[in-house]
Design a protein around this motif. Structure first.
Motif, PDB file in Angstrom:
ATOM      1  N   GLN A  14      30.367  47.462  27.063  1.00  0.00           N
ATOM      2  CA  GLN A  14      30.687  46.908  28.379  1.00  0.00           C
ATOM      3  C   GLN A  14      29.466  46.288  29.069  1.00  0.00           C
ATOM      4  N   ARG A  15      28.394  46.030  28.343  1.00  0.00           N
ATOM      5  CA  ARG A  15      27.170  45.531  28.958  1.00  0.00           C
ATOM      6  C   ARG A  15      27.409  44.221  29.715  1.00  0.00           C
ATOM      7  N   HIS A  16      26.768  44.111  30.894  1.00  0.00           N
ATOM      8  CA  HIS A  16      26.927  42.934  31.744  1.00  0.00           C
ATOM      9  C   HIS A  16      25.573  42.294  31.993  1.00  0.00           C
ATOM     10  N   HIS A  17      25.519  40.972  31.913  1.00  0.00           N
ATOM     11  CA  HIS A  17      24.284  40.251  32.200  1.00  0.00           C
ATOM     12  C   HIS A  17      24.261  39.864  33.673  1.00  0.00           C
ATOM     13  N   GLU A  18      23.265  40.326  34.392  1.00  0.00           N
ATOM     14  CA  GLU A  18      23.148  39.986  35.806  1.00  0.00           C
ATOM     15  C   GLU A  18      22.736  38.515  35.941  1.00  0.00           C
ATOM     16  N   GLU A  41      32.483  38.605  28.136  1.00  0.00           N
ATOM     17  CA  GLU A  41      32.502  39.851  28.913  1.00  0.00           C
ATOM     18  C   GLU A  41      33.909  40.129  29.440  1.00  0.00           C
ATOM     19  N   GLU A  42      34.561  39.084  29.948  1.00  0.00           N
ATOM     20  CA  GLU A  42      35.926  39.247  30.459  1.00  0.00           C
ATOM     21  C   GLU A  42      36.878  39.649  29.335  1.00  0.00           C
ATOM     22  N   SER A  43      36.654  39.094  28.144  1.00  0.00           N
ATOM     23  CA  SER A  43      37.495  39.465  27.003  1.00  0.00           C
ATOM     24  C   SER A  43      37.301  40.929  26.637  1.00  0.00           C
ATOM     25  N   VAL A  44      36.059  41.404  26.683  1.00  0.00           N
ATOM     26  CA  VAL A  44      35.786  42.816  26.407  1.00  0.00           C
ATOM     27  C   VAL A  44      36.546  43.688  27.401  1.00  0.00           C
ATOM     28  N   ARG A  45      36.499  43.328  28.677  1.00  0.00           N
ATOM     29  CA  ARG A  45      37.226  44.108  29.685  1.00  0.00           C
ATOM     30  C   ARG A  45      38.734  44.040  29.459  1.00  0.00           C
ATOM     31  N   GLY A  46      39.229  42.856  29.092  1.00  0.00           N
ATOM     32  CA  GLY A  46      40.663  42.721  28.845  1.00  0.00           C
ATOM     33  C   GLY A  46      41.135  43.571  27.681  1.00  0.00           C
ATOM     34  N   TYR A  47      40.358  43.575  26.585  1.00  0.00           N
ATOM     35  CA  TYR A  47      40.734  44.395  25.438  1.00  0.00           C
ATOM     36  C   TYR A  47      40.607  45.884  25.753  1.00  0.00           C
ATOM     37  N   GLU A  50      33.948  40.417  20.412  1.00  0.00           N
ATOM     38  CA  GLU A  50      33.644  39.767  21.681  1.00  0.00           C
ATOM     39  C   GLU A  50      32.304  40.224  22.248  1.00  0.00           C
ATOM     40  N   SER A  51      31.956  41.474  22.028  1.00  0.00           N
ATOM     41  CA  SER A  51      30.652  41.950  22.502  1.00  0.00           C
ATOM     42  C   SER A  51      29.514  41.258  21.750  1.00  0.00           C
ATOM     43  N   ILE A  52      29.745  40.935  20.478  1.00  0.00           N
ATOM     44  CA  ILE A  52      28.751  40.198  19.707  1.00  0.00           C
ATOM     45  C   ILE A  52      28.633  38.771  20.238  1.00  0.00           C
TER      46      ILE A  52
END
Length: 219
Positions: free
Chosen positions: A10-14, A141-147, A191-193
């Motif tokens: 779930q890492r997010h880039h600021e 990132e949005e795809s990771v959250r969606g999955y 997606e995280s990759i």
């Protein structure tokens, strides 16, 4: 497949700068639009989204290839990496199509959405490759959250956990009879990759580099 530490999923880039904030706002706007259109119909949403998700990698591969030709430099394997990402996104699409065929309304939405997004993203990449890669990173990132939401609903018993399609099991090297959750986890890891690759590329461009170091394996 490259293994990713679960804590990093779930890492997010600021965001740093106007371009990053624009990319983040655009990704969140697109995600909110998808939520509005599909609600909790994750199958239909995935089919439509995955027809668009491969666009950034294909645009990046094309324009990077032309850049390397103009500058007469080696691409360090990045063109192939982005082509592999586009192919990976197509595998996501075909896995969901095997589960749920899109209706006529969704097919029309695919044609319109893909046409609009391709041209808009192509123009953005010509103007600012860094912002384009950052947008692709935030979309991943949005795809990771969606999955993740999709998995949570399956695991809570709110959605069925049928056997993953045979084509998906073969692509991700899943065991025979693997449940749908295993396929979705594999997609989330993909997606995280993609997220890390695009954010890393954007960071390199921000530092004034034409290309980052050599890419890691995609699978």
């Amino acid at each position: 497949m490259l293994n990713i530490n679960k804590a990093d999923i779930q890492r997010h880039h600021e965001p740093d700068g106007l371009g990053d904030r624009f990319a983040l706002a655009t990704a969140r706007l697109l995600a909110a639009g998808a939520d509005k259109l599909f609600g909790r119909r994750y199958g239909g949403r995935a089919v439509v989204i995955e027809t668009i998700a491969a666009v950034p990698a294909m645009v990046a591969a094309t324009l990077l290839h032309l850049t390397c030709l103009r500058r007469m430099i080696d691409d360090r394997g990045w063109v192939r990496t982005f082509m592999e990402e586009a192919e990976n996104q197509r595998a996501h699409l075909m896995a969901f199509v095997a589960i749920q065929r899109p209706g006529s309304g969704e097919r029309l939405l695919i044609v319109l959405g893909q046409g609009l997004f391709y041209n808009a993203y192509f123009l953005l990449y010509l103007i600012s490759p860094r912002t384009a890669h950052r947008l692709a990173g935030y979309l991943a990132e949005e795809s990771v959250r969606g999955y993740t939401r999709y998995l949570e609903r399956i695991e809570a018993g709110m959605l069925g956990n049928d056997v993953a399609p045979a084509s998906a099991a073969a692509y991700w090297n899943l065991p025979d009879g693997a449940p749908l959750t295993e396929m979705v986890r594999a997609m989330r890891e993909d997606e995280s990759i993609h997220r890390d690759i695009h954010h890393g590329f954007a960071d390199a461009l921000a530092e004034g580099n034409v290309l980052p170091g050599r890419p890691g394996p995609m699978a």
